[in-house]
Design a protein around this motif. Structure first.
Motif, PDB file in Angstrom:
ATOM      1  N   LEU A 109       0.812  -1.206   0.000  1.00 30.29           N
ATOM      2  CA  LEU A 109       0.000   0.000   0.000  1.00 30.29           C
ATOM      3  C   LEU A 109       0.850   1.264   0.000  1.00 30.29           C
ATOM      4  O   LEU A 109       1.885   1.345   0.643  1.00 30.29           O
ATOM      5  CB  LEU A 109      -0.946   0.004   1.205  1.00 30.29           C
ATOM      6  N   GLY A 110       0.400   2.250  -0.758  1.00 35.08           N
ATOM      7  CA  GLY A 110       0.989   3.585  -0.768  1.00 35.08           C
ATOM      8  C   GLY A 110      -0.140   4.579  -0.618  1.00 35.08           C
ATOM      9  O   GLY A 110      -0.950   4.741  -1.542  1.00 35.08           O
ATOM     10  N   SER A 130      -0.309  -4.692  -4.432  1.00 32.00           N
ATOM     11  CA  SER A 130      -0.171  -3.316  -3.959  1.00 32.00           C
ATOM     12  C   SER A 130      -1.374  -2.469  -4.360  1.00 32.00           C
ATOM     13  O   SER A 130      -2.200  -2.864  -5.188  1.00 32.00           O
ATOM     14  CB  SER A 130       1.100  -2.687  -4.536  1.00 32.00           C
ATOM     15  N   TYR A 131      -1.455  -1.290  -3.754  1.00 31.63           N
ATOM     16  CA  TYR A 131      -2.418  -0.288  -4.220  1.00 31.63           C
ATOM     17  C   TYR A 131      -1.929   1.089  -3.810  1.00 31.63           C
ATOM     18  O   TYR A 131      -1.168   1.258  -2.855  1.00 31.63           O
ATOM     19  CB  TYR A 131      -3.837  -0.550  -3.679  1.00 31.63           C
ATOM     20  N   LEU A 132      -2.374   2.096  -4.568  1.00 33.02           N
ATOM     21  CA  LEU A 132      -2.141   3.497  -4.236  1.00 33.02           C
ATOM     22  C   LEU A 132      -3.481   4.162  -3.967  1.00 33.02           C
ATOM     23  O   LEU A 132      -4.482   3.841  -4.623  1.00 33.02           O
ATOM     24  CB  LEU A 132      -1.426   4.223  -5.382  1.00 33.02           C
ATOM     25  N   ARG A 166      -9.018   2.901  -3.621  1.00 34.20           N
ATOM     26  CA  ARG A 166      -7.742   2.224  -3.788  1.00 34.20           C
ATOM     27  C   ARG A 166      -7.575   1.819  -5.251  1.00 34.20           C
ATOM     28  O   ARG A 166      -8.430   1.130  -5.808  1.00 34.20           O
ATOM     29  CB  ARG A 166      -7.689   0.978  -2.906  1.00 34.20           C
ATOM     30  N   PHE A 167      -6.487   2.222  -5.855  1.00 31.23           N
ATOM     31  CA  PHE A 167      -6.170   1.807  -7.213  1.00 31.23           C
ATOM     32  C   PHE A 167      -5.120   0.699  -7.110  1.00 31.23           C
ATOM     33  O   PHE A 167      -3.989   0.946  -6.687  1.00 31.23           O
ATOM     34  CB  PHE A 167      -5.636   2.983  -8.024  1.00 31.23           C
ATOM     35  N   THR A 168      -5.502  -0.512  -7.459  1.00 34.21           N
ATOM     36  CA  THR A 168      -4.639  -1.671  -7.302  1.00 34.21           C
ATOM     37  C   THR A 168      -3.523  -1.692  -8.350  1.00 34.21           C
ATOM     38  O   THR A 168      -3.548  -0.925  -9.322  1.00 34.21           O
ATOM     39  CB  THR A 168      -5.453  -2.962  -7.431  1.00 34.21           C
ATOM     40  N   GLY A 169      -2.565  -2.607  -8.147  1.00 31.77           N
ATOM     41  CA  GLY A 169      -1.496  -2.762  -9.119  1.00 31.77           C
ATOM     42  C   GLY A 169      -2.012  -2.946 -10.540  1.00 31.77           C
ATOM     43  O   GLY A 169      -1.587  -2.232 -11.452  1.00 31.77           O
ATOM     44  N   PRO A 170      -2.941  -3.884 -10.784  1.00 30.11           N
ATOM     45  CA  PRO A 170      -3.491  -4.028 -12.133  1.00 30.11           C
ATOM     46  C   PRO A 170      -4.201  -2.772 -12.629  1.00 30.11           C
ATOM     47  O   PRO A 170      -4.132  -2.452 -13.824  1.00 30.11           O
ATOM     48  CB  PRO A 170      -4.465  -5.207 -11.981  1.00 30.11           C
ATOM     49  N   ASP A 171      -4.894  -2.046 -11.736  1.00 31.68           N
ATOM     50  CA  ASP A 171      -5.521  -0.778 -12.131  1.00 31.68           C
ATOM     51  C   ASP A 171      -4.474   0.201 -12.642  1.00 31.68           C
ATOM     52  O   ASP A 171      -4.651   0.844 -13.687  1.00 31.68           O
ATOM     53  CB  ASP A 171      -6.232  -0.119 -10.937  1.00 31.68           C
TER      54      ASP A 171
END
Length: 259
Positions: A109-110, A130-132, A166-171
């Motif tokens: 997470l970030g 992960s997600y940002l 949350r914007f995930t890694g794939p997003d």
């Protein structure tokens, strides 16, 4: 030799520096971490044994953002917010202005300042897990808009800021904000591999390319390209560029001296 760090680690191998945030449990950004990030990236800017930098973190979190226990006291401490904001800007500027390309390996997470820190890198790799997120609106704050707009389209940037989603890694890969989305256990090795690939290029040319990205980002096309051409003219007479040309003609590996 630099003073040891308390909230991060710094290792260098094969001209690639790896800066690892290390403040358990979630690498929240406190005063010490802000100061140490600035110190580390200023140092790496000047080190001749570093040609690329990987920025990552220990644990399952990249950076949970600002440590809310250290929020400035507006009422009881005049000047606290200007000092806080100045240092926060310096954190992000130190990454963006580092003369060596920075590869973020976002392992988890970030959030908030952690999201912005990742977005300050030149190249962004994200773990699938992960997600940002920019969660400022959840706690009555605002910030990060300009950094988010550098990487996301207008609609996606507003979706991130207005909803705190949350914007995930794939997003992030789909949105073009990340170059690669990988399993967490493959992330660091791939980031360091890219760092070594960059380190094998003409160092002064890579630094000039980064400077061109910095200077021309908001320039009109004509003026921006003129600046890039001036960089090429300056590089043409350097020892490393001459060595690169000779090595290419002689079909051998070049030896660069950074001049």
């Amino acid at each position: 030799m630099s003073t040891p760090y308390e909230t991060l680690t710094l290792e260098v191998a094969d001209y690639v520096a790896t800066v690892t945030l290390n403040r358990p449990p979630v690498n929240a950004m406190n005063l010490a971490m802000r100061q140490e990030i600035v110190r580390a990236f200023d140092e790496l800017h000047d080190r001749d044994d570093v040609r690329a930098v990987v920025l990552t973190a220990n644990g399952k979190a990249f950076c949970a953002g600002a440590d809310l226990k250290e929020r400035p006291n507006i009422a009881g401490e005049p000047g606290a917010y200007p000092r806080h904001n100045r240092l926060t800007r310096a954190v992000f500027d130190s990454v963006m202005e580092c003369g060596k390309p920075v590869i973020a390996a976002v392992n988890g997470l970030g959030i908030g300042a952690g999201c912005v820190l990742a977005l300050c890198a030149d190249i962004i790799l994200v773990a699938e897990e992960s997600y940002l997120a920019m969660t400022e609106v959840d706690v009555g704050l605002a910030g990060g808009v300009r950094h988010v707009l550098r990487h996301l389209g207008q609609s996606d940037a507003r979706l991130m800021i207005y909803t705190a989603r949350r914007f995930t890694g794939p997003d992030l890969l789909r949105m073009g904000a990340a170059s690669l989305c990988l399993p967490r256990d493959a992330l660091l090795a791939e980031a360091q591999k890219i760092g070594r690939e960059i380190a094998g290029k003409v160092p002064l040319a890579v630094q000039a390319a980064k400077k061109s990205f910095q200077v021309t980002e908001y320039m009109p096309l004509h003026e921006g390209y003129r600046f890039e051409q001036s960089q090429t003219v300056a590089l043409a007479s350097t020892e490393d560029t001459q060595e690169a040309w000779k090595a290419f003609a002689e079909k051998r590996k070049p030896i660069f001296k950074g001049r």
